[in-house]
Design a protein around this motif. Sequence first.
Motif, PDB file in Angstrom:
ATOM      1  N   ASN A  84      56.192   7.585  44.400  1.00  0.00           N
ATOM      2  CA  ASN A  84      57.132   6.543  44.634  1.00  0.00           C
ATOM      3  C   ASN A  84      58.303   7.103  45.274  1.00  0.00           C
ATOM      4  O   ASN A  84      59.143   6.310  45.646  1.00  0.00           O
ATOM      5  N   LYS A  85      58.268   8.253  46.046  1.00  0.00           N
ATOM      6  CA  LYS A  85      59.503   8.956  46.730  1.00  0.00           C
ATOM      7  C   LYS A  85      60.620   8.906  46.133  1.00  0.00           C
ATOM      8  O   LYS A  85      61.653   8.608  46.615  1.00  0.00           O
ATOM      9  N   TRP A  86      60.583   9.423  44.643  1.00  0.00           N
ATOM     10  CA  TRP A  86      61.819   9.331  43.988  1.00  0.00           C
ATOM     11  C   TRP A  86      61.963  10.948  43.676  1.00  0.00           C
ATOM     12  O   TRP A  86      61.243  11.541  43.761  1.00  0.00           O
ATOM     13  N   VAL A  87      63.418  11.101  43.581  1.00  0.00           N
ATOM     14  CA  VAL A  87      63.915  12.526  43.161  1.00  0.00           C
ATOM     15  C   VAL A  87      64.132  12.410  41.620  1.00  0.00           C
ATOM     16  O   VAL A  87      64.792  11.597  41.140  1.00  0.00           O
ATOM     17  N   VAL A  88      63.366  13.349  40.992  1.00  0.00           N
ATOM     18  CA  VAL A  88      63.572  13.538  39.419  1.00  0.00           C
ATOM     19  C   VAL A  88      64.121  14.706  39.039  1.00  0.00           C
ATOM     20  O   VAL A  88      63.815  15.453  39.992  1.00  0.00           O
ATOM     21  N   ALA A  89      64.541  14.908  37.918  1.00  0.00           N
ATOM     22  CA  ALA A  89      64.733  16.266  37.408  1.00  0.00           C
ATOM     23  C   ALA A  89      64.817  15.959  35.800  1.00  0.00           C
ATOM     24  O   ALA A  89      65.365  14.845  35.214  1.00  0.00           O
ATOM     25  N   PRO A  90      64.265  17.163  35.080  1.00  0.00           N
ATOM     26  CA  PRO A  90      64.370  16.911  33.336  1.00  0.00           C
ATOM     27  C   PRO A  90      65.798  16.864  33.122  1.00  0.00           C
ATOM     28  O   PRO A  90      66.777  17.391  33.712  1.00  0.00           O
ATOM     29  N   ALA A  91      66.085  16.180  32.005  1.00  0.00           N
ATOM     30  CA  ALA A  91      67.356  15.980  31.514  1.00  0.00           C
ATOM     31  C   ALA A  91      67.072  16.363  29.990  1.00  0.00           C
ATOM     32  O   ALA A  91      66.193  16.303  29.335  1.00  0.00           O
ATOM     33  N   VAL A 110      62.942  13.322  28.527  1.00  0.00           N
ATOM     34  CA  VAL A 110      63.656  12.262  29.627  1.00  0.00           C
ATOM     35  C   VAL A 110      63.960  12.834  30.872  1.00  0.00           C
ATOM     36  O   VAL A 110      64.288  14.109  30.876  1.00  0.00           O
ATOM     37  N   TYR A 111      63.781  12.305  31.942  1.00  0.00           N
ATOM     38  CA  TYR A 111      64.145  12.696  33.253  1.00  0.00           C
ATOM     39  C   TYR A 111      65.069  11.643  33.955  1.00  0.00           C
ATOM     40  O   TYR A 111      65.243  10.370  33.612  1.00  0.00           O
ATOM     41  N   VAL A 112      65.875  12.310  34.610  1.00  0.00           N
ATOM     42  CA  VAL A 112      66.772  11.524  35.600  1.00  0.00           C
ATOM     43  C   VAL A 112      66.048  11.077  36.679  1.00  0.00           C
ATOM     44  O   VAL A 112      65.434  11.865  37.199  1.00  0.00           O
ATOM     45  N   SER A 113      66.209   9.999  37.399  1.00  0.00           N
ATOM     46  CA  SER A 113      65.666   9.776  38.524  1.00  0.00           C
ATOM     47  C   SER A 113      66.113   8.680  39.632  1.00  0.00           C
ATOM     48  O   SER A 113      67.227   8.156  39.128  1.00  0.00           O
ATOM     49  N   SER A 114      65.818   8.937  40.921  1.00  0.00           N
ATOM     50  CA  SER A 114      66.657   7.937  41.893  1.00  0.00           C
ATOM     51  C   SER A 114      65.896   6.900  41.923  1.00  0.00           C
ATOM     52  O   SER A 114      66.389   5.768  42.651  1.00  0.00           O
ATOM     53  N   GLY A 115      64.800   6.784  41.201  1.00  0.00           N
ATOM     54  CA  GLY A 115      64.122   5.325  41.142  1.00  0.00           C
ATOM     55  C   GLY A 115      64.712   4.386  39.910  1.00  0.00           C
ATOM     56  O   GLY A 115      65.605   4.630  39.309  1.00  0.00           O
ATOM     57  N   PRO A 116      63.822   3.305  39.598  1.00  0.00           N
ATOM     58  CA  PRO A 116      64.451   2.379  38.507  1.00  0.00           C
ATOM     59  C   PRO A 116      63.928   2.918  37.181  1.00  0.00           C
ATOM     60  O   PRO A 116      63.448   3.939  37.136  1.00  0.00           O
ATOM     61  N   SER A 141      69.294  20.926  45.380  1.00  0.00           N
ATOM     62  CA  SER A 141      67.764  21.350  45.098  1.00  0.00           C
ATOM     63  C   SER A 141      67.250  21.143  43.622  1.00  0.00           C
ATOM     64  O   SER A 141      68.003  20.850  42.774  1.00  0.00           O
ATOM     65  N   PRO A 142      65.802  20.904  43.532  1.00  0.00           N
ATOM     66  CA  PRO A 142      65.174  20.945  41.982  1.00  0.00           C
ATOM     67  C   PRO A 142      65.698  21.697  41.037  1.00  0.00           C
ATOM     68  O   PRO A 142      66.091  21.236  39.871  1.00  0.00           O
ATOM     69  N   VAL A 148      71.797  21.610  36.090  1.00  0.00           N
ATOM     70  CA  VAL A 148      73.219  20.740  35.813  1.00  0.00           C
ATOM     71  C   VAL A 148      72.787  19.950  34.781  1.00  0.00           C
ATOM     72  O   VAL A 148      73.597  19.775  33.893  1.00  0.00           O
ATOM     73  N   GLN A 149      71.472  19.335  34.437  1.00  0.00           N
ATOM     74  CA  GLN A 149      71.211  18.521  33.548  1.00  0.00           C
ATOM     75  C   GLN A 149      71.253  19.276  32.180  1.00  0.00           C
ATOM     76  O   GLN A 149      71.656  18.860  31.121  1.00  0.00           O
ATOM     77  N   ALA A 150      70.765  20.621  32.362  1.00  0.00           N
ATOM     78  CA  ALA A 150      70.809  21.399  31.247  1.00  0.00           C
ATOM     79  C   ALA A 150      72.022  21.560  30.457  1.00  0.00           C
ATOM     80  O   ALA A 150      72.483  21.589  29.337  1.00  0.00           O
ATOM     81  N   LEU A 151      72.978  22.043  31.405  1.00  0.00           N
ATOM     82  CA  LEU A 151      74.643  22.172  31.207  1.00  0.00           C
ATOM     83  C   LEU A 151      75.031  20.976  30.543  1.00  0.00           C
ATOM     84  O   LEU A 151      75.942  21.000  29.622  1.00  0.00           O
ATOM     85  N   LYS A 152      74.866  19.730  31.086  1.00  0.00           N
ATOM     86  CA  LYS A 152      75.412  18.624  30.623  1.00  0.00           C
ATOM     87  C   LYS A 152      74.886  18.203  29.192  1.00  0.00           C
ATOM     88  O   LYS A 152      75.510  17.605  28.387  1.00  0.00           O
TER      89      LYS A 152
END
Length: 204
Positions: A84-91, A110-116, A141-142, A148-152
């Motif tokens: 889907n050409k999304w950017v994702v990162a584990p949260a 849970v992942y944060v994503s640039s998609g819906p 970068s990934p 960042v998500q881990a620190l949050k």
Amino acid sequence: MPTEANRIAERIAAAESGRAFTAADFGDVASARNAGNVLGRMHSRGEIARAVRGVYYVPEKSRLLGTEVPASVDEVVRAIARANKWVVAPAGDAALNALGLDTQVSARYVYVSSGPYKTYAYGPYEIELKHRANRDLLDCSPVTCTIVQALKALGKDGVGNDTIALLARNLSEEDIETFRKESKGLTSWVAETGKKIWEERNNG
């Protein structure tokens, strides 16, 4: 000349066990529709397994148990994101787990994503993709996104010396340097954490 089906099958055979893929990963050898049909036929013949709709993988055989090991949740999410050409990162817990800050296995990822916003059921796991459109996700970068998500997830007051030391041990020198540089433009306490991790690795 190899057919599209043969070329797809050959590429899958050469892939590492546990690798997840979708029709989009074979766009250079077949149309999405044709690749999807090939993958569907391979699945029906038992040659590959299906994680969620449109996502397949080659099961890994456990030498100890003699059973098939499914693709990791992260592999499945990455395959969905590529398609889907999304950017994702584990949260949250997923980010903590990815960095070795938490070893508990969760049933919810849970992942944060640039998609819906999306949810998926994968075996015993629930996958949730939450939409985020901010610099913490899109301009990094990934590895920096994950840190960042881990620190949050830990919160400013939850990042102590033990966390700094653990990240300094678990991350590669390249990852630490990347995070130190990229975190300079982020929230001040995140940037300060990046500096501390770098100092711990180089001066500890």
